[in-house]
Every structure is written in structure tokens, then in C-alpha cells.
Motif scaffolding. Structure first.
Motif, short mmCIF file in Angstrom:
data_model
loop_
_atom_site.label_atom_id
_atom_site.label_comp_id
_atom_site.label_asym_id
_atom_site.label_seq_id
_atom_site.Cartn_x
_atom_site.Cartn_y
_atom_site.Cartn_z
N TRP A 153 0.58 -1.11 0.17
CA TRP A 153 0.08 0.09 0.62
C TRP A 153 1.32 1.04 0.22
N SER A 154 0.57 2.62 -0.71
CA SER A 154 1.23 3.29 -1.49
C SER A 154 0.36 4.88 -1.16
N VAL A 155 0.61 5.54 -0.29
CA VAL A 155 -0.06 6.61 -0.41
C VAL A 155 0.30 8.21 -0.56
N ALA A 156 0.10 9.24 -1.42
CA ALA A 156 1.05 10.84 -1.49
C ALA A 156 0.00 11.19 -0.50
N ARG A 157 -0.03 12.54 0.36
CA ARG A 157 -0.85 13.47 -0.10
C ARG A 157 -0.09 14.87 0.20
N ALA A 158 -0.42 16.12 -0.59
CA ALA A 158 0.00 17.15 -0.30
C ALA A 158 -1.30 18.49 -0.08
N GLN A 159 -1.17 19.07 0.88
CA GLN A 159 -1.66 20.00 0.93
C GLN A 159 -1.32 21.62 1.10
N ALA A 160 -2.23 22.67 0.16
CA ALA A 160 -1.68 24.16 0.19
C ALA A 160 -2.15 25.07 0.79
N ASP A 161 -1.78 25.79 1.39
CA ASP A 161 -2.34 26.84 2.29
C ASP A 161 -2.82 27.81 1.57
N LEU A 162 -3.46 28.25 1.37
CA LEU A 162 -3.80 29.70 0.29
C LEU A 162 -4.25 30.65 1.53
N GLY A 163 -3.69 31.42 2.38
CA GLY A 163 -3.66 32.35 2.63
C GLY A 163 -4.62 31.59 4.32
N THR A 164 -4.46 32.18 4.60
CA THR A 164 -5.63 32.18 6.54
C THR A 164 -7.18 31.60 5.70
N ALA A 165 -7.70 31.53 5.36
CA ALA A 165 -9.01 31.55 4.91
C ALA A 165 -9.66 30.25 3.94
N ALA A 166 -8.00 29.94 3.17
CA ALA A 166 -8.31 28.99 1.79
C ALA A 166 -7.35 27.57 1.71
N ARG A 167 -7.38 26.51 1.65
CA ARG A 167 -6.73 25.79 1.04
C ARG A 167 -6.88 23.85 0.18
N THR A 168 -6.46 23.80 0.02
CA THR A 168 -6.32 23.10 -1.01
C THR A 168 -5.56 21.70 -1.63
N GLY A 169 -5.78 20.36 -1.68
CA GLY A 169 -5.11 19.19 -1.79
C GLY A 169 -5.31 18.26 -2.35
N ALA A 170 -4.14 17.27 -2.92
CA ALA A 170 -4.63 15.99 -3.68
C ALA A 170 -3.69 15.22 -2.72
N MET A 171 -4.46 14.06 -2.87
CA MET A 171 -3.76 13.22 -2.84
C MET A 171 -4.31 11.58 -3.36
N ALA A 172 -2.77 10.78 -3.98
CA ALA A 172 -3.22 9.58 -4.48
C ALA A 172 -2.76 8.15 -3.40
N THR A 173 -3.38 7.20 -4.34
CA THR A 173 -3.09 5.50 -2.65
C THR A 173 -3.13 4.37 -4.44
N LEU A 174 -2.11 3.21 -4.21
CA LEU A 174 -2.17 2.59 -4.89
C LEU A 174 -1.98 1.32 -3.68
N GLN A 175 -2.40 0.35 -4.74
CA GLN A 175 -2.28 -0.91 -3.58
C GLN A 175 -1.92 -2.12 -5.17
N LEU A 176 -0.77 -2.30 -4.46
CA LEU A 176 -0.21 -4.10 -5.49
C LEU A 176 -0.60 -5.16 -4.58
N VAL A 177 -1.10 -6.04 -5.39
CA VAL A 177 -1.48 -7.48 -4.78
C VAL A 177 -0.89 -8.71 -4.99
N ASP A 178 0.19 -9.38 -4.22
CA ASP A 178 0.64 -10.65 -5.55
C ASP A 178 -0.61 -11.11 -6.39
N GLY A 179 -0.57 -12.21 -7.24
CA GLY A 179 -1.39 -12.83 -8.11
C GLY A 179 -2.54 -11.75 -9.08
N ARG A 180 -2.47 -10.42 -8.54
CA ARG A 180 -3.34 -9.48 -9.34
C ARG A 180 -2.38 -9.37 -10.59
#
Length: 176
Positions: free
Chosen positions: A28-55
Motif C-alpha cells: 500500500w502506498s499513499v501520498a498527500r500534498a496540501q497548500a494553504d492559500l492564505g488563512t482562509a483557504a486550502r487545497t490538497g490532493a491525494m493518491a493511493t496505490l495497492q499492489l497485491v500478489d497474484g493480481r
């Protein structure tokens, strides 16, 4: 075993996690980034990856979110969007929007969560697929004048769930 990396550089926060578990072996892998856009706003992105033996195909998801506060931070708007994939094939999408007003005594809130049938909840963000869940609520909060009681709080609200295509009523819930 696993590996974790996280930090902050200026207005940008980031994190990543990789773990190997179980039998059959899963990665399992997960990555997240978040940007504060001043004191009243923020945005972010996230991704996950799952590798299973046999798939042969990896399972993965991507998502983005944002939040904004306005009107002296009384008005809160937040939302997210996510999609899950099996290899290169999209399984489904999910999205949510929440609007909340933080008054001195009353806090009304409206939200809608939409999840397609093919969205894989195990890859993140929601509990089930194939649903449109609409919520409305109102919280009343009163500071109590007495020394033995700090505040009184009352909440009333409800939720209505339908199929994602709005064809079937899946039930509702009244809360108080």
C-alpha cells in the motif's frame, strides 16, 4: 514493514507512506500534498496505490479537496472529488460538498455526498458505493449562565439516501 515521510515547506504540507502487509503480500502506498492559500483557504490532493500478489493490475485512487472560510470565518465551504481505478480502467467517482454557517447560537449545515456504483470504498474516502446521501442539520448552542453548566447544545437534522442515479430510495434518518 513500512516507510513514512512527511513535512512542511512554507505553505505546502506533504506526506507519503508505503507499507507491505499480509499473505498474499500487499503493498500500500499513499501520498498527500496540501497548500494553504492564505488563512482562509486550502487545497490538497491525494493518491493511493495497492499492489497485491497474484493480481496483474494495480488498484489506485486519486482525489482532490478544497476548503474556504469567508464572512469573518462564519461561512465554511468544503468539497472533495475522488476516483478509483483497476489498472487503467476507471471504476467510479465520488464527490462531496458541505456548506456550514457558524452563527453565534445557530449553526445550519447542508451537505451532499455522491458515490457511483463502481467506486471502490476500500481505496479511500467513503464507506459505501452507489449512493447519494443528502444531509441537513441545525445546531443551537447557548452559553449557560450557571457555574455548574457551561453550555447547552441541541442538534436536529436528517439524512436521505438514494441510489446514485436517484432511481431508488435507500432510506433516511432523523436525528435529534
Amino acid at each position: 514493514g513500512g516507510l513514512k515521510l512527511y513535512g512542511r515547506q512554507g505553505l505546502l504540507g506533504f506526506g507519503a507512506l508505503h507499507a507491505v502487509t499480509g499473505s498474499p503480500t500487499s503493498q500500500w502506498s499513499v501520498a498527500r500534498a496540501q497548500a494553504d492559500l492564505g488563512t482562509a483557504a486550502r487545497t490538497g490532493a491525494m493518491a493511493t496505490l495497492q499492489l497485491v500478489d497474484g493480481r496483474t493490475n494495480p488498484l489506485y485512487s486519486v482525489g482532490a479537496d478544497a476548503s474556504l472560510r469567508a464572512a469573518d470565518e462564519r461561512l465554511e465551504l468544503s468539497s472533495f472529488w475522488a476516483a478509483t481505478f483497476d489498472g487503467a480502467q476507471e471504476q467510479g467517482m465520488a464527490a462531496q460538498t458541505v456548506v456550514r454557517w457558524r452563527g453565534e447560537e445557530l449553526t445550519p449545515e447542508l451537505s451532499a455526498l455522491w458515490v457511483e456504483d463502481g467506486f471502490d470504498p476500500a481505496l479511500g474516502y467513503v464507506q459505501r458505493s452507489g449512493v447519494l446521501s443528502s444531509r441537513a442539520g441545525l445546531t443551537w448552542l447557548k452559553q449557560a449562565p450557571g457555574p455548574s453548566l457551561e453550555q447547552l447544545q441541541l442538534y436536529v437534522g436528517g439524512r436521505l439516501d438514494t441510489s446514485a442515479d436517484l432511481e431508488e430510495n435507500l432510506g433516511g434518518l432523523a436525528e435529534a
